[in-house]
Enzyme design. Structure first.
Site, mmCIF file in Angstrom:
data_model
loop_
_atom_site.group_PDB
_atom_site.id
_atom_site.type_symbol
_atom_site.label_atom_id
_atom_site.label_comp_id
_atom_site.label_asym_id
_atom_site.label_seq_id
_atom_site.Cartn_x
_atom_site.Cartn_y
_atom_site.Cartn_z
ATOM 1 N N ASP A 185 16.842 -27.145 -9.465
ATOM 2 C CA ASP A 185 17.201 -26.334 -8.299
ATOM 3 C C ASP A 185 16.559 -24.955 -8.405
ATOM 4 O O ASP A 185 15.960 -24.601 -9.432
ATOM 5 C CB ASP A 185 18.723 -26.217 -8.142
ATOM 6 C CG ASP A 185 19.400 -25.667 -9.392
ATOM 7 O OD1 ASP A 185 18.839 -24.743 -10.020
ATOM 8 O OD2 ASP A 185 20.491 -26.154 -9.741
ATOM 9 N N HIS A 241 12.757 -31.270 -6.746
ATOM 10 C CA HIS A 241 14.056 -30.778 -6.293
ATOM 11 C C HIS A 241 15.183 -31.788 -6.526
ATOM 12 O O HIS A 241 16.352 -31.471 -6.289
ATOM 13 C CB HIS A 241 13.991 -30.405 -4.802
ATOM 14 C CG HIS A 241 14.757 -29.169 -4.474
ATOM 15 N ND1 HIS A 241 15.858 -28.766 -5.181
ATOM 16 C CD2 HIS A 241 14.566 -28.232 -3.508
ATOM 17 C CE1 HIS A 241 16.334 -27.642 -4.670
ATOM 18 N NE2 HIS A 241 15.567 -27.289 -3.658
#
Length: 526
Positions: free
Chosen positions: A500, A496
């Site tokens: 995304d 992350h």
């Protein structure tokens, strides 16, 4: 008296390493095979284990220092109180002098016509291996690069090839023996003869070999009371312990997984406890059920490497998961149509090559999925090559070899690589090069079962996908009719820090389009 522990070879071309962490302190007691220090090379982090039981008397380096290969790393006082300091130094502390001595012997000897083949480095941290199978016999002629012997380390099974053409004169070890790295493995008479040979070499091996026949004859004269089905399973350290105590390991009942002989089994056999157990086993009527027992095993080899890698991944990479359904009805139909056609050509065509090639096509549009960040997450590196890893479940643990440069390969090329890597992994003969350089991974849990997973990223990669099992489920077609379709759930884990949710969803959608409509994938292939 103490003796020095010499830093062994820890990889091809590695001449020094950095001390990352001492796992013991001066004055600590250590056991054989216990990790003593963690070092870092240009290629990997390696734990160096103790060779013997004893007490650590001196650490020659501090954390952060650079240690040299073949030089003393620490001093240990053996538990048996051996005081043969000078022999120890001759053997361990002065490899340079030893090599000089060998060179002088070769220069002064001109009468011999054989040369010893020295067992080379066969992996990081590997100092010994077990002879699994000799592929030649004494008197056989061999060619350069012809496999001569198959050996097993804690990590894999490796074939050792001949360096020159010639005739095998002497095999210094028998099947099941433990051979040490940098020690003679066999004697070879080169095809063109040799001008310089080590005249003392045969004598240096007659002595240790004289012990082996005596122990073998003893084993033949006193056959085990309880026959073992097949060869005993044990690590090199356990086999050495058995030899040091004049115990035929084939007579020892293993308490480990799949009958593996552990150190405590050797100790029990030595003290006579296991013989009583054998007597009890031979009388079924007297067997009693046991409950509440426990067993502790060391985590070593591939499993230890996997544990360390997974721990590092989950503790440094913020994972997030994304899952979706794929309709693979058309893909499976295409594969079934082509399978028999290519089987006749010796090509095993599964669905995995389609998944790998389609993934590569999608990576071209989303290069961040094929990227990696540095340890501080201050830089991101994008890779042109799509080296796609695939998890393989083997007897020694989980391995993740990768298909190199998928962007330049056809589906048939990928299929051949998938077959080669899978076979090599399961046979324990996977080259280290096939394990390195991966950029993204696929885990096919569906072949065992299960639909959804949360896979752990293979650090330093940025993403991994798990394929669930294919299920035939009811779905609505374009006309609203209920039809049976082949459905698979795919589960992504992404880093992350650089990926995304929107990016992985769009990337997955493109991958899905290629797989649900294989013709679109073929059109986009170069």
């Amino acid at each position: 008296m103490s003796k020095d522990f010499i830093l062994p070879d820890i990889g091809e071309g590695i001449v020094e390493c950095e001390i990352v962490e001492w796992l013991v302190a001066e004055g600590d007691e250590v056991k054989e095979d216990q990790p003593v220090v963690e070092v870092m090379t240009d290629k990997a982090m390696v734990e160096i284990p103790a060779k013997d039981d004893g007490v650590v008397e001196k650490l020659y380096y501090q954390k952060g220092d650079i240690a040299k290969v073949h030089e003393p790393l620490f001093a240990i006082k053996p538990a048996d109180g051996s005081s043969d300091e000078s022999p120890a130094k001759e053997k361990d502390s002065a490899p340079a002098k030893k090599e000089e001595s060998k060179t002088e012997q070769k220069q002064t000897s001109a009468g011999g016509d054989t040369t010893d083949f020295i067992l080379p480095d066969i992996g990081e941290g590997i100092v010994e291996c077990e002879i699994v199978e000799w592929l030649v016999s004494e008197g056989d002629e061999v060619k350069e690069d012809q496999p001569v012997v198959e050996v097993m380390t804690d990590k894999a099974t490796v074939e050792i090839p001949a360096k020159d053409d010639g005739t095998v004169v002497k095999l210094y070890h028998k099947k099941g023996d433990i051979a040490e790295v940098h020690k003679p493995l066999f004697a070879l008479k080169p095809a063109g003869g040799v001008q310089e040979s080590d005249s003392n070499a045969p004598q240096s091996h007659v002595e240790p070999e004289s012990k082996t026949p005596s122990s073998d004859s003893k084993a033949e004269a006193e056959p085990p009371a309880k026959a073992r089905q097949g060869k005993a399973i044990a690590s090199p350290a356990v086999r050495r312990l058995a030899r040091e105590n004049d115990i035929n390991i084939a007579e020892v009942s293993g308490s480990g997984k799949k009958g593996r002989v552990l150190k405590q089994d050797i100790e029990a056999f030595k003290s006579g406890d296991q013989k009583a157990q054998t007597t009890t086993d031979s009388q079924p009527s007297q067997k009693t059920a046991t409950t509440g027992g426990t067993r502790t095993e060391a985590i070593r080899g591939v499993k230890a490497a996997m544990a360390k890698q997974m721990m590092s991944s989950v503790s440094t990479i913020p994972h997030f998961t994304y899952a979706d359904e794929f309709d693979v009805t058309e893909l499976i139909a295409l594969r079934e149509k082509l399978k028999e056609q290519y089987k006749e050509k010796g090509i095993r065509l599964t669905v995995m090559p389609f998944f790998i090639k389609a993934l590569s096509l999608a990576l071209k549009e989303f290069p961040v999925m094929n990227a990696q960040v540095n340890e501080d997450c201050t830089e991101i590196t994008y890779f042109d090559d799509h080296n796609i890893g695939m998890a393989v479940d083997t007897k020694i643990g989980l391995l993740v070899p990768n298909v190199k440069q998928v962007q330049n390969k056809s589906i048939i090329d990928v299929a051949n690589e998938v077959t080669r890597l899978t076979q090599a992994s399961r046979e324990g003969k996977l080259p280290q090069a096939d394990m390195k350089g991966g950029t993204i991974s696929i885990s096919n849990i569906g072949v065992i079962g299960g639909t959804v997973a949360t896979p752990i990223i293979n650090k330093p990669e940025a993403a991994i996908v798990a394929l669930g099992k294919v299920q035939e489920l009811p779905r609505f077609d374009a006309n609203g009719n209920v039809v049976a379709r082949k459905i698979m759930t795919v589960s992504w884990s992404g880093d992350h820090r650089i990926i995304d949710g929107g990016t992985i969803a769009r990337f997955n959608k493109l991958w899905q389009e290629y797989l649900e409509d294989p013709t679109s994938m073929l059109v986009n292939m170069v």
